[in-house]
Scaffold this motif. Structure first.
Motif, PDB file in Angstrom:
ATOM      1  N   ASP A  81      46.621 -13.485 -42.992  1.00 44.70           N
ATOM      2  CA  ASP A  81      45.907 -14.755 -43.103  1.00 44.70           C
ATOM      3  C   ASP A  81      45.087 -14.808 -44.386  1.00 44.70           C
ATOM      4  OD1 ASP A  81      46.932 -15.535 -40.649  1.00 44.70           O
ATOM      5  OD2 ASP A  81      45.174 -14.832 -39.527  1.00 44.70           O
ATOM      6  N   SER A  84      47.038 -15.158 -47.668  1.00 45.61           N
ATOM      7  CA  SER A  84      47.623 -16.475 -47.940  1.00 45.61           C
ATOM      8  C   SER A  84      46.641 -17.397 -48.664  1.00 45.61           C
ATOM      9  CB  SER A  84      48.071 -17.135 -46.630  1.00 45.61           C
ATOM     10  OG  SER A  84      46.949 -17.465 -45.818  1.00 45.61           O
ATOM     11  N   THR A  85      45.424 -16.906 -48.917  1.00 45.62           N
ATOM     12  CA  THR A  85      44.412 -17.699 -49.607  1.00 45.62           C
ATOM     13  C   THR A  85      44.208 -17.151 -51.026  1.00 45.62           C
ATOM     14  OG1 THR A  85      42.510 -16.361 -48.853  1.00 45.62           O
ATOM     15  CG2 THR A  85      43.300 -18.119 -47.386  1.00 45.62           C
ATOM     16  N   TYR A 110      48.837  -7.435 -53.686  1.00 44.73           N
ATOM     17  CA  TYR A 110      48.794  -8.867 -54.017  1.00 44.73           C
ATOM     18  C   TYR A 110      48.081  -9.050 -55.353  1.00 44.73           C
ATOM     19  CZ  TYR A 110      49.988  -9.439 -49.087  1.00 44.73           C
ATOM     20  OH  TYR A 110      50.605  -9.373 -47.872  1.00 44.73           O
TER      21      TYR A 110
END
Length: 337
Positions: A81, A84-85, A110
């Motif tokens: 979650d 994804s930001t 990431y």
């Protein structure tokens, strides 16, 4: 090596590239392409991230209303979650081990998420924790621990400093500045907006700092009693008062009968009328101390690491809890009428 880094660097999330480590030590890693959304590890950081980002981004708090961020553990795949930001704001502290692990994964796997450590640069201002009660509780069980259990305990013992840095308005100013710097690094086109928003919020923290200073200057006593785990050592150190407590700083710590007896004696010896308790803990211990001492009442105080449904409905944030709950409670407890 600072105490905040030890658990992080061996968290098991993989070997990090030197550039990623350097970026986190500077306060942020990744990003650079703008910030539209993000996560902050608990209530207080969420408020600060929202205040600094303003209309530019929306931040989520994974901790539900009614729960405190300190001691909280996620369920489900919170890492996915967050990944994804565009940004993750956290404290690089073993007391928030889940957030350290998430940060390590984000930095390793990431590239386009800003990882912002609000504690960056504050290592030399951290206060040593009090884990004496926890050590006593586990002393009898130590011989039965397996090697894996010892490794897990070592992870916990790395939290040898008090993590409640956010309760000090002066250090909070620096943490807000770290968030602004991290967001600006990820979104340089809006650097001035982040800076202006941070300055506006920091002015509220300045007013809060002045209010605490004035309150303590008017106090008749230099000591009060907190019947719960002590989340306020940074306030004590900043403003020069003492909170006597029978409980260590960990939410899991339990007082002994001798600790309670000593606290009752402390209340009577110091003419204390009001016994404080943590709003997120049971008032039973405070009520027991009042019933067995010359104290007259209990008052709630908040470590400002979470919110309640009632406060949420009222729109109370960090500043509100400090001003509307903690200042009046400490004023009564220290005799600063």
């Amino acid at each position: 090596m600072s105490p905040t880094r030890r658990s992080f660097l061996r968290s098991g999330a993989g070997v990090l590239a030197a550039g990623a480590i350097a970026g986190c030590l500077d306060g942020a890693a990744g990003g650079g392409e703008g910030v539209d959304s993000g996560y902050a590890a608990f209530f207080t950081l969420h408020e600060w991230a929202e205040a600094v980002s303003g209309d530019l981004a929306d931040f989520e708090d994974p901790v539900d209303v009614g729960q405190m961020g300190h001691g909280w553990e996620p369920t489900g795949n919170v890492t996915a979650d967050i990944a994804s930001t565009d940004a993750f704001v956290y404290l690089d502290s073993p007391e928030f081990g889940w957030a350290q692990d998430v940060a390590a994964t984000l930095e390793a796997d990431y590239e386009n998420i800003a990882v912002i450590d609000a504690l960056a640069g504050l290592e030399d201002q951290l206060i040593e924790g009090d884990h004496e009660h926890e050590e006593d509780d586990h002393e009898d069980e130590e011989d039965d621990h397996t090697e894996d259990e010892h490794e897990e305990d070592d992870h916990d013992d790395d939290g040898a400093f008090d993590p409640h840095v956010w309760t000090d308005p002066v250090l909070a100013r620096e943490m807000v500045a770290n968030i602004a710097d991290g967001l600006a690094a990820a979104d340089p086109d809006n650097e001035s907006t982040y800076g202006e928003n941070a300055d506006n919020y920091r002015s509220d923290l300045d007013a809060l700092d002045e209010a605490f200073e004035t309150m303590v200057e008017k106090a008749d006593r230099e000591a009060a009693v907190l019947a719960g785990h002590n989340s306020f050592q940074y306030l004590e150190a900043r403003y020069g008062f003492e909170l006597h407590t029978p409980v260590a700083i960990s939410p899991k710590a339990q007082p002994s009968q001798s600790d309670i007896a000593d606290t009752i004696e402390f209340v009577d010896d110091n003419g204390i009328d009001v016994v404080l308790y943590d709003r997120f803990e049971s008032p039973n211990l405070a009520e027991t101390i009042v019933e067995n001492s010359n104290a007259e009442e209990t008052r709630a105080i908040s470590p400002a690491a979470g919110t309640t449904p009632e406060w949420n409905d009222e729109g109370w944030g960090y500043i509100d809890q400090m001003e509307q709950l903690n200042l009046p409670a400490l004023r009564d407890a220290l005799g600063a009428e």
